[in-house]
Write a protein that holds these residues in place. Structure first.
Motif: not given
Length: 289
Positions: A260-272
């Motif tokens: 989930x963390x990796x998916x959030x990062x890839x989709x920009x949900x953790x910001x740039x």
């Protein structure tokens, strides 16, 4: 920590095909992920393209840290390597790449004009690692949905020529990884950003690497996404993963939370964000000189 490797047969075939077609093109567009510009550069590409004019295209710049992207562009310029950062969805991308390619090939194009040849087509081959956004970029350049796209590596399996409306003929190629990662940090960064199939690496190892970087450089984004507090910054990275896992309601399923963390990062949900820092690679280059 298990080593990450992936080199399917179609990639070896793609390398051979690029070598065979190189004489047909005027310029090479090497696509790299702006979040990991050096980690996503295939060392085999330099060997294959030899002295052919070579433009480095940093894709997914809309997902990368803009300050660090600018540092990378300045670095490549200082090395004499033409480079451009692009958001593959932007309407100006075709004009930007066409302009850069024309400037790099100005002498050849002028020679053709002097010989009476008009409306010259610039022939380019696009190379890069899996899931770097080649097909998305190509579809935008030709203003058609011809190249297959998906948010996973290994979708493009064959080469195909695509023509733009602005004087570019583009040869698409499958994503190419190299046979062995000398530095497993490179493999982990490729995995974190989605260049390697998920069944080929340990999710928690890769997520821990990403969390370590986010703790250091992007803590506010991590804090906001997973409702963390300032005291959590002092946690060890494994304990931080445990807390995020619990916040996500996943009990002790660290692998699922890591995904989930990796998916959030890839989709920009953790910001740039950008994982590759100029300093670490510039230091390595100086050591090797």
């Amino acid at each position: 920590m298990a080593n990450i490797q992936w080199y399917p047969g179609h990639m070896a075939k793609a390398i051979r095909q690029i070598e065979e077609k190189l004489h047909l093109v005027d310029i090479v567009f090497e696509l790299v992920d702006a979040r990991i510009p050096e980690s996503s550069r295939n060392p085999m590409v330099k060997e294959v393209i030899q002295q052919k004019p070579h433009l480095l295209v940093l894709t997914k710049s809309d997902l990368a840290d803009p300050v660090i992207t600018k540092q990378w562009l300045d670095f490549y310029q200082s090395q004499g390597q033409p480079a451009i950062a692009v958001d593959s969805r932007a309407r100006t991308i075709e004009r930007s790449i066409q302009k850069q390619a024309s400037e790099m090939l100005a002498k050849r194009l002028q020679n053709q004009t002097d010989r009476g040849l008009q409306h010259q087509t610039i022939r380019a081959v696009c190379v890069g690692i899996p899931n770097v956004g080649k097909s998305t970029l190509l579809n935008h350049l030709v203003n058609k949905k011809i190249a297959k796209t998906a948010d996973r590596p290994g979708v493009t399996k064959n080469q195909q020529w695509l023509k733009s409306n602005n004087g570019l003929a583009l040869l698409d190629t499958p994503g190419i990884l190299w046979p062995k990662f000398e530095d497993q940090t490179v493999g982990q960064r490729l995995a974190f950003t989605g260049a390697i199939k998920e069944n080929l690496f340990a999710s928690d190892d890769v997520a821990l690497m990403g969390l370590e970087i986010f703790k250091k450089s992007y803590w506010p984004m991590l804090k906001a996404r997973y409702k963390l507090n300032e005291d959590d910054l002092s946690l060890s990275t494994p304990d931080l993963l445990l807390k995020i896992t619990q916040f996500l309601g996943m009990g002790e399923d660290y692998d699922r939370a890591s995904d989930r963390i990796m998916l959030d990062a890839r989709k920009g949900k953790l910001g740039r964000f950008t994982l590759d820092q100029v300093e670490e690679f510039n230091h390595e280059k100086k050591d090797n000189d």
